[in-house]
Design a protein around this motif. Structure first.
Motif, PDB file in Angstrom:
ATOM      1  N   HIS A 317      15.169   8.429  15.376  1.00 36.72           N
ATOM      2  CA  HIS A 317      14.468   9.785  15.291  1.00 36.72           C
ATOM      3  C   HIS A 317      12.743   9.717  15.880  1.00 36.72           C
ATOM      4  CE1 HIS A 317      16.893  12.555  12.624  1.00 36.72           C
ATOM      5  NE2 HIS A 317      16.886  11.583  11.545  1.00 36.72           N
ATOM      6  N   ASP A 318      12.793  10.754  16.874  1.00 41.04           N
ATOM      7  CA  ASP A 318      11.571  10.247  17.320  1.00 41.04           C
ATOM      8  C   ASP A 318      10.654  11.097  17.071  1.00 41.04           C
ATOM      9  OD1 ASP A 318      10.268  10.024  20.165  1.00 41.04           O
ATOM     10  OD2 ASP A 318      10.523  11.461  21.077  1.00 41.04           O
ATOM     11  N   VAL A 319       9.716  10.336  15.928  1.00 38.71           N
ATOM     12  CA  VAL A 319       9.028  10.372  14.990  1.00 38.71           C
ATOM     13  C   VAL A 319       8.057   8.915  14.394  1.00 38.71           C
ATOM     14  CG1 VAL A 319      10.277  10.842  13.051  1.00 38.71           C
ATOM     15  CG2 VAL A 319       7.759  11.137  12.653  1.00 38.71           C
ATOM     16  N   SER A 320       6.726   9.304  14.812  1.00 39.59           N
ATOM     17  CA  SER A 320       5.688   7.970  14.613  1.00 39.59           C
ATOM     18  C   SER A 320       5.881   7.711  12.595  1.00 39.59           C
ATOM     19  CB  SER A 320       3.951   8.027  14.732  1.00 39.59           C
ATOM     20  OG  SER A 320       3.956   8.819  13.905  1.00 39.59           O
ATOM     21  N   SER A 321       6.275   6.790  12.857  1.00 39.72           N
ATOM     22  CA  SER A 321       5.946   6.201  11.313  1.00 39.72           C
ATOM     23  C   SER A 321       5.085   6.262  10.315  1.00 39.72           C
ATOM     24  CB  SER A 321       6.624   4.652  11.653  1.00 39.72           C
ATOM     25  OG  SER A 321       5.309   4.602  11.808  1.00 39.72           O
ATOM     26  N   VAL A 322       3.844   6.429  10.715  1.00 40.50           N
ATOM     27  CA  VAL A 322       3.172   7.029   9.278  1.00 40.50           C
ATOM     28  C   VAL A 322       3.639   8.852   9.391  1.00 40.50           C
ATOM     29  CG1 VAL A 322       0.953   8.138   9.946  1.00 40.50           C
ATOM     30  CG2 VAL A 322       1.353   6.031  10.590  1.00 40.50           C
ATOM     31  N   ASP A 323       3.939   9.044  10.320  1.00 39.81           N
ATOM     32  CA  ASP A 323       4.407  10.834  10.110  1.00 39.81           C
ATOM     33  C   ASP A 323       5.862  11.257   9.277  1.00 39.81           C
ATOM     34  OD1 ASP A 323       2.041  11.955  11.956  1.00 39.81           O
ATOM     35  OD2 ASP A 323       3.009  12.388  13.796  1.00 39.81           O
ATOM     36  N   PHE A 324       6.652  10.213   9.492  1.00 36.86           N
ATOM     37  CA  PHE A 324       7.349   9.664   8.852  1.00 36.86           C
ATOM     38  C   PHE A 324       7.299   9.392   7.728  1.00 36.86           C
ATOM     39  CE2 PHE A 324      11.098   8.289   6.837  1.00 36.86           C
ATOM     40  CZ  PHE A 324      12.376   8.730   7.583  1.00 36.86           C
ATOM     41  N   CYS A 325       6.403   8.372   6.705  1.00 37.46           N
ATOM     42  CA  CYS A 325       6.582   8.171   5.627  1.00 37.46           C
ATOM     43  C   CYS A 325       5.219   9.284   4.559  1.00 37.46           C
ATOM     44  CB  CYS A 325       5.814   7.146   5.569  1.00 37.46           C
ATOM     45  SG  CYS A 325       7.152   5.390   6.446  1.00 37.46           S
ATOM     46  N   GLN A 326       3.959  10.356   6.108  1.00 33.79           N
ATOM     47  CA  GLN A 326       3.667  11.429   5.419  1.00 33.79           C
ATOM     48  C   GLN A 326       4.680  12.504   4.792  1.00 33.79           C
ATOM     49  OE1 GLN A 326       0.488  10.629   3.910  1.00 33.79           O
ATOM     50  NE2 GLN A 326       1.101  12.439   3.218  1.00 33.79           N
ATOM     51  N   GLY A 327       5.911  12.481   6.182  1.00 40.38           N
ATOM     52  CA  GLY A 327       6.628  14.245   5.769  1.00 40.38           C
ATOM     53  C   GLY A 327       7.397  13.518   4.245  1.00 40.38           C
ATOM     54  N   LEU A 328       7.981  12.386   4.854  1.00 40.34           N
ATOM     55  CA  LEU A 328       8.578  12.120   3.329  1.00 40.34           C
ATOM     56  C   LEU A 328       7.786  12.570   1.640  1.00 40.34           C
ATOM     57  CD1 LEU A 328      11.083  10.617   2.004  1.00 40.34           C
ATOM     58  CD2 LEU A 328      10.308   9.048   2.535  1.00 40.34           C
ATOM     59  N   PHE A 329       6.436  11.886   2.242  1.00 41.98           N
ATOM     60  CA  PHE A 329       5.881  11.472   0.836  1.00 41.98           C
ATOM     61  C   PHE A 329       5.407  12.999   0.613  1.00 41.98           C
ATOM     62  CE2 PHE A 329       1.788  11.266  -2.237  1.00 41.98           C
ATOM     63  CZ  PHE A 329       2.340  10.888  -2.624  1.00 41.98           C
ATOM     64  N   ASP A 330       4.963  14.239   1.432  1.00 47.36           N
ATOM     65  CA  ASP A 330       4.663  15.295   1.816  1.00 47.36           C
ATOM     66  C   ASP A 330       5.856  16.884   1.009  1.00 47.36           C
ATOM     67  OD1 ASP A 330       1.875  14.731   1.505  1.00 47.36           O
ATOM     68  OD2 ASP A 330       2.166  15.606   3.816  1.00 47.36           O
ATOM     69  N   PHE A 331       7.085  15.917   1.191  1.00 48.90           N
ATOM     70  CA  PHE A 331       8.275  16.844   1.256  1.00 48.90           C
ATOM     71  C   PHE A 331       9.031  16.220  -0.465  1.00 48.90           C
ATOM     72  CE2 PHE A 331      13.080  17.015   1.288  1.00 48.90           C
ATOM     73  CZ  PHE A 331      13.039  18.167   1.686  1.00 48.90           C
ATOM     74  N   ASN A 332       9.611  15.294  -0.900  1.00 48.18           N
ATOM     75  CA  ASN A 332       9.131  15.086  -1.967  1.00 48.18           C
ATOM     76  C   ASN A 332       8.939  14.069  -3.095  1.00 48.18           C
ATOM     77  OD1 ASN A 332      10.625  13.071  -1.282  1.00 48.18           O
ATOM     78  ND2 ASN A 332      13.068  14.773  -0.865  1.00 48.18           N
ATOM     79  N   GLY A 333       7.980  13.816  -2.612  1.00 48.73           N
ATOM     80  CA  GLY A 333       7.255  12.584  -3.119  1.00 48.73           C
ATOM     81  C   GLY A 333       7.534  10.839  -3.104  1.00 48.73           C
ATOM     82  N   ALA A 334       8.856  10.512  -2.484  1.00 50.91           N
ATOM     83  CA  ALA A 334       9.171   9.342  -2.209  1.00 50.91           C
ATOM     84  C   ALA A 334       8.171   9.356  -0.950  1.00 50.91           C
ATOM     85  CB  ALA A 334      10.286  10.149  -1.633  1.00 50.91           C
ATOM     86  N   PHE A 335       8.106   7.210  -1.410  1.00 52.57           N
ATOM     87  CA  PHE A 335       6.478   6.705  -1.081  1.00 52.57           C
ATOM     88  C   PHE A 335       7.729   5.208  -0.531  1.00 52.57           C
ATOM     89  CE2 PHE A 335       3.640   3.392  -2.206  1.00 52.57           C
ATOM     90  CZ  PHE A 335       2.541   3.676  -1.588  1.00 52.57           C
ATOM     91  N   VAL A 336       7.455   5.477   1.078  1.00 51.00           N
ATOM     92  CA  VAL A 336       7.567   4.011   1.276  1.00 51.00           C
ATOM     93  C   VAL A 336       6.647   3.750   2.023  1.00 51.00           C
ATOM     94  CG1 VAL A 336      10.122   4.113   1.496  1.00 51.00           C
ATOM     95  CG2 VAL A 336       8.595   5.039   3.420  1.00 51.00           C
ATOM     96  N   MET A 337       6.781   2.768   2.594  1.00 53.21           N
ATOM     97  CA  MET A 337       5.395   2.337   3.834  1.00 53.21           C
ATOM     98  C   MET A 337       5.809   2.301   5.574  1.00 53.21           C
ATOM     99  SD  MET A 337       2.816   0.249   4.137  1.00 53.21           S
ATOM    100  CE  MET A 337       2.325   0.450   1.949  1.00 53.21           C
ATOM    101  N   PRO A 338       4.962   2.905   6.541  1.00 57.93           N
ATOM    102  CA  PRO A 338       5.384   2.915   7.516  1.00 57.93           C
ATOM    103  C   PRO A 338       5.393   1.368   8.238  1.00 57.93           C
ATOM    104  CG  PRO A 338       2.521   4.584   7.186  1.00 57.93           C
ATOM    105  CD  PRO A 338       4.133   3.131   5.667  1.00 57.93           C
ATOM    106  N   GLY A 339       6.492   1.682   9.415  1.00 58.29           N
ATOM    107  CA  GLY A 339       6.682   0.432   9.754  1.00 58.29           C
ATOM    108  C   GLY A 339       5.347  -0.070  10.892  1.00 58.29           C
TER     109      GLY A 339
END
Ligand SMILES: Cc1ncc(COP(=O)(O)O)c(C=O)c1O
Length: 375
Positions: A317-339
């Motif tokens: 997906h053409d989205v930075s890893s920080v945006d991906f991970c923050q977007g995920l966290f904001d969407f449903n509270g799932a928490f992973v580490m940006p590459g």
């Protein structure tokens, strides 16, 4: 002195207590004190000894009992006198790097890896040369590339085996090639081995560099493989010359590690088979779930980890890893580490050694988020 902010730790601090699905954690699902006491087979005896513990500073270098139990994790070269305890592997790494890095020299460090391993040498005035680990090589170091990166100013080569964030495992033959290169240069070889003994294929445990090389220095801890991060107990194992240098540094930072932590860590390591049997069942069982999940997500790919608790997952997906991970966290509270924490864009690091319900919930939550990106 300038030191880079520690991305991984800052991201963890910002999110770990409020996450709904914490699949960023790198420790094997931690034991409770009661579970540890049960594993000892003598809960009453252990508690009695803890009650009688004298709460002074204790043994400054770590109790002989704990250092002997740590030495048992290594071969003959390492005895209790070649071990120094510290405040977690993070404390052990800091001591070892402070003891081994000289300003104006070059340090070669694998990357990606735990940032402390190269940011601390940089802060101490060394020139750090990254030895890139690439997906197409299974994230293993290329010895010829390593040789080319070293020169007469190289005093230290830094490894992390098994590797954070990829779970790659350097086997003995390649480790021996690396030892030879270090030996030719007369360099120290330091390896952060906190994920050691969590190899997924039985019989693939890589040797410690402290066992392979007269200038090999290993760090380890109770946090990851032994699921006892709350004890904040780690260690440096290596030649006595290095242990002495670490002690000189440690006098300024630590005095001694906690006596209760020391006693409980010794108890755990004296029952290391029981502790590791549990840890291995968790990581092997859970990795099978991650494998099946990745297979069902066409826009996710990974190099299957061979050891440890974590995996580096790439997404299309053409989205930075920080945006991906923050977007995920904001969407449903799932928490992973940006590459980005490892200089690996379009990826995230996930931990799979958590409780099964957290892993199931976390994987489903990432899938739900991926559907929103596809919409
Ligand atoms: C490679 C590596 N080294 C060291 C540490 C620090 O661990 P601790 O201080 O809990 O032993 C971590 C934690 O994530 C790690 O992944």
């Amino acid at each position: 002195m300038h030191i880079e902010p520690f991305f991984v730790e800052q991201w963890m601090n910002a999110h770990e207590t409020t996450a709904t699905w914490n699949i960023a954690e790198t420790c094997v699902h931690s034991l409770t004190l009661d579970e540890l006491l049960q594993m000892s087979g003598d809960a009453d005896g252990v508690l009695r000894r803890l009650r009688d513990t004298w709460l002074g500073y204790g043994d400054i270098t770590g109790s002989p009992r704990l250092r002997a139990a740590i030495a048992e994790l290594y071969g003959e070269r390492i005895t209790a006198d070649h071990v120094l305890t510290a405040n977690g592997a993070i404390g052990a790494n800091f001591l070892a790097l402070y003891a081994l890095v000289e300003p104006g020299t070059t340090v070669v460090s694998v990357q990606p890896t735990y940032q402390q391993l190269f940011s601390v040498p940089e802060s101490l005035g060394a020139e750090v040369r990254p030895l890139r680990l690439r997906a197409e090589d299974g994230y293993l170091p290329d010895p010829e590339e390593l040789r080319a990166l070293t020169d007469e100013r190289t005093r230290l080569i830094v490894l992390n085996n098994p590797n954070n964030p990829t779970g790659a495992l350097i086997d003995e033959p390649l480790l021996r090639e690396i030892v030879e290169i270090a030996r030719e240069r007369g360099a120290w070889l330091f390896c952060d081995e906190v994920y050691r003994r969590l190899e997924h294929e039985p019989g693939t445990t890589a040797p410690s560099v402290a066992d392979l090389y007269e200038k090999g220095v290993s760090s380890g801890s109770m946090s990851k493989s032994y699921s006892l991060a709350g004890l904040r107990t780690g260690w440096v194992a290596g030649p006595q010359e290095v242990i002495r240098r670490c002690l000189d540094v440690r006098d300024y930072t630590t005095i001694s590690a906690g006596v209760l932590d020391d006693a409980l860590a010794a108890e755990a390591l004296e029952h290391v088979d029981a502790v590791l049997t549990r840890s291995l069942a968790i990581v092997r069982g859970n990795l099978a779930l991650v494998d099946a999940w990745i297979a069902g997500e066409p826009r996710l790919h990974y190099v299957r980890p061979r050891a440890g608790t974590i995996a580096l997952v790439r997404y299309d997906h053409d989205v930075s890893s920080v945006d991906f991970c923050q977007g995920l966290f904001d969407f449903n509270g799932a928490f992973v580490m940006p590459g980005a924490a490892f200089g690996e864009e379009h990826s995230f690091r996930m931990g799979y050694a958590c409780a099964r319900d957290v892993l199931d919930g976390g994987l489903a939550a990432v899938s739900a988020y991926l559907r929103t990106l596809e919409a």
